[in-house]
Design an enzyme around this catalytic site. Structure first.
Site, PDB file in Angstrom:
ATOM      1  N   LYS A  66      49.924  43.143  31.601  1.00  0.00           N
ATOM      2  CA  LYS A  66      50.147  41.999  32.500  1.00  0.00           C
ATOM      3  C   LYS A  66      50.782  40.792  31.813  1.00  0.00           C
ATOM      4  O   LYS A  66      51.500  40.030  32.454  1.00  0.00           O
ATOM      5  CB  LYS A  66      48.830  41.583  33.168  1.00  0.00           C
ATOM      6  CG  LYS A  66      48.345  42.588  34.206  1.00  0.00           C
ATOM      7  CD  LYS A  66      47.108  42.064  34.925  1.00  0.00           C
ATOM      8  CE  LYS A  66      46.570  43.088  35.900  1.00  0.00           C
ATOM      9  NZ  LYS A  66      45.463  42.564  36.710  1.00  0.00           N
ATOM     10  N   ASN A  87      51.127  40.599  37.835  1.00  0.00           N
ATOM     11  CA  ASN A  87      50.647  41.909  38.300  1.00  0.00           C
ATOM     12  C   ASN A  87      51.576  42.519  39.345  1.00  0.00           C
ATOM     13  O   ASN A  87      51.364  43.646  39.778  1.00  0.00           O
ATOM     14  CB  ASN A  87      49.217  41.804  38.862  1.00  0.00           C
ATOM     15  CG  ASN A  87      49.192  41.225  40.260  1.00  0.00           C
ATOM     16  OD1 ASN A  87      49.982  40.326  40.582  1.00  0.00           O
ATOM     17  ND2 ASN A  87      48.321  41.736  41.099  1.00  0.00           N
ATOM     18  N   ILE A 219      33.802  40.937  40.321  1.00  0.00           N
ATOM     19  CA  ILE A 219      35.107  41.582  40.568  1.00  0.00           C
ATOM     20  C   ILE A 219      35.060  43.081  40.291  1.00  0.00           C
ATOM     21  O   ILE A 219      36.022  43.793  40.548  1.00  0.00           O
ATOM     22  CB  ILE A 219      36.252  40.905  39.781  1.00  0.00           C
ATOM     23  CG1 ILE A 219      36.092  41.092  38.273  1.00  0.00           C
ATOM     24  CG2 ILE A 219      36.353  39.429  40.136  1.00  0.00           C
ATOM     25  CD1 ILE A 219      37.386  40.788  37.525  1.00  0.00           C
ATOM     26  N   GLY A 242      34.054  43.730  44.076  1.00  0.00           N
ATOM     27  CA  GLY A 242      35.475  43.536  43.780  1.00  0.00           C
ATOM     28  C   GLY A 242      36.452  44.246  44.701  1.00  0.00           C
ATOM     29  O   GLY A 242      37.665  44.158  44.498  1.00  0.00           O
TER      30      GLY A 242
END
Ligand code: ATR
Length: 277
Positions: A66, A87, A219, A242
């Site tokens: 990323k 992303n 998450i 998440g």
């Protein structure tokens, strides 16, 4: 003509993104295909060149690329620049533009469970990795102005606070201080990998008394309920795992690529089915 999309990462075998996006394309009658591409760190530069060479319309980028992908792109959206991670990539007539939909996707999910205005809430984020940074900067950019951070390594959290571009009140607490002060927070967000399967019984801190009406979110979506969420629920908090973040980051990427809103309920069903839920 059929357009191609995909997700690049290492490892990538367990990614649920292809099923989720392909279902959404199918439902809207869009003749596109989304695949998964195992790209190692060594091959990242060639992999990104391949997007242009093969004419992919866009892709998602996941762990561990990323941040490393950023200098390989032609343009970076300002929020992704501030977060320091991309992303989602869109190929606009041969120009690769990078976005970050993780933070906004997280907030879309959070809005479903938080009552009242998000900007007035007092927030605690546990963790200071890439996901924490995306959530922290996004919440700050949306006007939430009291966001404290707790993390095992103090320097990472302090660095995150000092490099936040939005004006915001933030304090660093160590994990013990955070545990002792949970009662002060309306929203507590768990972003570390602690509690992820097969260590679902682990938790970054003990959840005791929580504020009236508090929301606790993790998450992690595998397991669907971490020990952190189970403790929070027992203490009377509303909880969220998440899955919403995962679905909404995907839905926002889908919109960037196609200009159309995908069917969120369908995407959720596909993901839950893959998780065996
Ligand atoms: P991501 O990009 O997915 O957020 P990351 O950048 O590797 O992942 O960040 C992982 C987070 O989990 C960090 O906050 C990390 O704490 P440190 O900054 O101290 O490394 C936290 N974390 C991971 N394992 C941990 C553990 N066993 N105990 C406490 N914190 C942990």
């Amino acid at each position: 003509m059929e357009e191609l999309f995909g997700v690049i990462g290492d490892p990538i075998a367990h990614s649920m993104s292809p099923e989720m996006h392909n279902a959404a394309f199918g439902e809207l009658g869009i003749r596109s295909v989304y695949g998964k591409f195992h790209v190692t760190k060594e091959d990242l530069t060639d992999g990104i060149k391949g997007i242009k060479a093969l004419g992919l319309r866009g892709c998602n980028v996941t762990v561990p690329h990323k941040t490393a992908v950023m200098p390989l792109l032609d343009e970076i959206d300002p929020l992704a620049e501030a977060i320091g991670a991309v992303n989602t990539v869109v190929n606009r007539e041969g120009k690769l533009i990078g976005y970050n939909t993780d933070g906004l996707g997280y907030v879309e999910g959070l809005k479903k469970i938080v009552t009242g205005e998000l900007s007035r809430k007092t927030v605690l984020i546990i963790g200071a990795g890439g996901a924490a940074r995306a959530i922290y900067y996004t919440l700050a950019s949306l006007g939430v102005n009291k966001i404290d951070l707790t993390n095992r390594s103090k320097d990472k959290a302090v660095d995150m606070i000092s490099s936040c571009p939005a004006s915001i009140q933030s304090c660093y607490l160590d994990l013990q201080e955070a545990e002792a002060n949970l009662i002060n927070y309306d929203v507590v967000i768990q972003t570390t990998s602690i509690g992820m399967s097969p260590n679902g019984h682990q938790s970054p801190l003990k959840v005791g008394r929580v504020k009236q009406g508090a929301v606790y979110s993790d998450i992690i979506y595998n397991p669907l309920q971490t020990s952190f969420l189970k403790q929070a629920e027992r203490s009377g908090a509303a909880i969220q795992n998440g899955i919403e973040m995962f679905i909404h980051q995907g839905a926002l990427a889908f919109e960037i690529w196609t200009g159309q809103k995908p069917n969120i309920a369908l995407m959720r069903n596909v993901v839950l089915k893959q998780l065996g839920g």
